[in-house]
Design a protein around this motif. Sequence first.
Motif, PDB file in Angstrom:
ATOM      1  N   ILE A  79      15.196 -20.424   6.583  1.00 21.94           N
ATOM      2  CA  ILE A  79      13.771 -20.669   6.824  1.00 21.94           C
ATOM      3  C   ILE A  79      13.543 -22.171   7.051  1.00 21.94           C
ATOM      4  O   ILE A  79      12.689 -22.564   7.826  1.00 21.94           O
ATOM      5  N   ASN A  80      14.298 -22.986   6.362  1.00 19.76           N
ATOM      6  CA  ASN A  80      14.119 -24.439   6.452  1.00 19.76           C
ATOM      7  C   ASN A  80      15.276 -25.088   7.208  1.00 19.76           C
ATOM      8  O   ASN A  80      16.271 -24.454   7.507  1.00 19.76           O
ATOM      9  N   GLN A  81      15.105 -26.354   7.512  1.00 19.88           N
ATOM     10  CA  GLN A  81      16.106 -27.113   8.267  1.00 19.88           C
ATOM     11  C   GLN A  81      16.126 -28.548   7.768  1.00 19.88           C
ATOM     12  O   GLN A  81      15.284 -28.954   6.976  1.00 19.88           O
ATOM     13  N   THR A  82      17.074 -29.296   8.259  1.00 24.20           N
ATOM     14  CA  THR A  82      17.148 -30.728   7.973  1.00 24.20           C
ATOM     15  C   THR A  82      17.700 -31.412   9.223  1.00 24.20           C
ATOM     16  O   THR A  82      18.037 -30.773  10.199  1.00 24.20           O
ATOM     17  N   LYS A  83      17.790 -32.710   9.160  1.00 18.70           N
ATOM     18  CA  LYS A  83      18.389 -33.498  10.237  1.00 18.70           C
ATOM     19  C   LYS A  83      19.348 -34.465   9.562  1.00 18.70           C
ATOM     20  O   LYS A  83      18.953 -35.210   8.663  1.00 18.70           O
ATOM     21  N   SER A  84      20.618 -34.419   9.973  1.00 14.67           N
ATOM     22  CA  SER A  84      21.617 -35.259   9.318  1.00 14.67           C
ATOM     23  C   SER A  84      22.879 -35.349  10.166  1.00 14.67           C
ATOM     24  O   SER A  84      22.982 -34.722  11.208  1.00 14.67           O
ATOM     25  N   ASN A  85      23.839 -36.129   9.642  1.00 14.40           N
ATOM     26  CA  ASN A  85      25.148 -36.186  10.293  1.00 14.40           C
ATOM     27  C   ASN A  85      25.916 -34.905   9.949  1.00 14.40           C
ATOM     28  O   ASN A  85      25.475 -34.111   9.120  1.00 14.40           O
ATOM     29  N   TRP A  86      27.055 -34.712  10.584  1.00 13.86           N
ATOM     30  CA  TRP A  86      27.800 -33.462  10.469  1.00 13.86           C
ATOM     31  C   TRP A  86      28.276 -33.188   9.045  1.00 13.86           C
ATOM     32  O   TRP A  86      28.134 -32.067   8.551  1.00 13.86           O
ATOM     33  N   SER A  87      28.836 -34.178   8.375  1.00 10.96           N
ATOM     34  CA  SER A  87      29.338 -33.965   7.012  1.00 10.96           C
ATOM     35  C   SER A  87      28.206 -33.598   6.065  1.00 10.96           C
ATOM     36  O   SER A  87      28.335 -32.669   5.260  1.00 10.96           O
ATOM     37  N   SER A  88      27.086 -34.299   6.179  1.00 12.60           N
ATOM     38  CA  SER A  88      25.927 -33.983   5.337  1.00 12.60           C
ATOM     39  C   SER A  88      25.365 -32.609   5.693  1.00 12.60           C
ATOM     40  O   SER A  88      24.871 -31.893   4.830  1.00 12.60           O
ATOM     41  N   TYR A  91      27.452 -29.996   3.960  1.00  9.78           N
ATOM     42  CA  TYR A  91      27.137 -30.013   2.534  1.00  9.78           C
ATOM     43  C   TYR A  91      25.770 -29.370   2.279  1.00  9.78           C
ATOM     44  O   TYR A  91      25.613 -28.564   1.370  1.00  9.78           O
ATOM     45  N   TRP A  92      24.762 -29.728   3.089  1.00  7.68           N
ATOM     46  CA  TRP A  92      23.410 -29.184   2.912  1.00  7.68           C
ATOM     47  C   TRP A  92      23.421 -27.667   3.007  1.00  7.68           C
ATOM     48  O   TRP A  92      22.836 -26.977   2.172  1.00  7.68           O
ATOM     49  N   CYS A  93      24.114 -27.131   4.020  1.00 10.16           N
ATOM     50  CA  CYS A  93      24.165 -25.678   4.191  1.00 10.16           C
ATOM     51  C   CYS A  93      24.811 -24.996   2.984  1.00 10.16           C
ATOM     52  O   CYS A  93      24.277 -24.032   2.446  1.00 10.16           O
ATOM     53  N   SER A  94      25.965 -25.503   2.554  1.00 13.62           N
ATOM     54  CA  SER A  94      26.659 -24.870   1.428  1.00 13.62           C
ATOM     55  C   SER A  94      25.898 -25.044   0.120  1.00 13.62           C
ATOM     56  O   SER A  94      25.987 -24.196  -0.763  1.00 13.62           O
ATOM     57  N   SER A  95      25.111 -26.121   0.005  1.00 15.37           N
ATOM     58  CA  SER A  95      24.344 -26.344  -1.229  1.00 15.37           C
ATOM     59  C   SER A  95      23.213 -25.329  -1.394  1.00 15.37           C
ATOM     60  O   SER A  95      22.664 -25.185  -2.485  1.00 15.37           O
ATOM     61  N   LEU A  96      22.878 -24.598  -0.330  1.00 21.38           N
ATOM     62  CA  LEU A  96      21.863 -23.552  -0.438  1.00 21.38           C
ATOM     63  C   LEU A  96      22.395 -22.360  -1.231  1.00 21.38           C
ATOM     64  O   LEU A  96      21.626 -21.524  -1.696  1.00 21.38           O
ATOM     65  N   GLY A  97      23.739 -22.286  -1.397  1.00 26.73           N
ATOM     66  CA  GLY A  97      24.367 -21.213  -2.167  1.00 26.73           C
ATOM     67  C   GLY A  97      24.334 -19.883  -1.424  1.00 26.73           C
ATOM     68  O   GLY A  97      23.910 -19.802  -0.272  1.00 26.73           O
ATOM     69  N   GLY A  98      24.792 -18.844  -2.074  1.00 28.91           N
ATOM     70  CA  GLY A  98      24.696 -17.489  -1.562  1.00 28.91           C
ATOM     71  C   GLY A  98      25.300 -17.240  -0.198  1.00 28.91           C
ATOM     72  O   GLY A  98      24.811 -16.395   0.551  1.00 28.91           O
TER      73      GLY A  98
END
Length: 173
Positions: A79-88, A91-98
């Motif tokens: 539902i949400n998104q972010t803007k970052s470099n590839w490594s971040s 990490y952001w995607c996996s930090s959502l869990g599940g």
Amino acid sequence: PSACAKLLRDLLCEQLSIVSPQPQQPMHQTPQYYQPEYSQSVQPVGKMYKVGDVYDINGKQGVIFVVTPDGKHGKMVSINQTKSNWSSAKYWCSSLGGGWRLPTKEELLAIYRNKGVLNAVLVAMGDKIPDSWHWSSSDHSNSDCAWLVSMFSGGITSNGKFSDFYVRAVSAF
């Protein structure tokens, strides 16, 4: 593989296969089937999904962008998104869990093809997929670069992993 197994594999962009029973098994036993590596939430009995439906089970929420022919499994975008470099981004995607992760370029192309339907739902939820480049998990032949997909044109290019681009996570259900 059967036509159904091939379609399911193509839809899920995963290698799914049916394991045949061992020859020494009696014929009355049910064959064992391959279990996908992702875990599945318990779904309401008989629930069938289509592209654009909101998946919301056990606190895991997303908008469906691809489904299997039976409508019971598929993939969803966050539902949400972010803007970052590839490594971040990874990490952001996996930090959502599940089981959330950075999408492959093929998954991003499926999201692009269904962007109109997805955005109709996301706008109602206060967000949308911007007409911009999105990171994929797919490395370019140069390990310092990864593939990007344009949500404006469906174009594909690569860029250095240090640059900031949009990120939206995907997960199977």
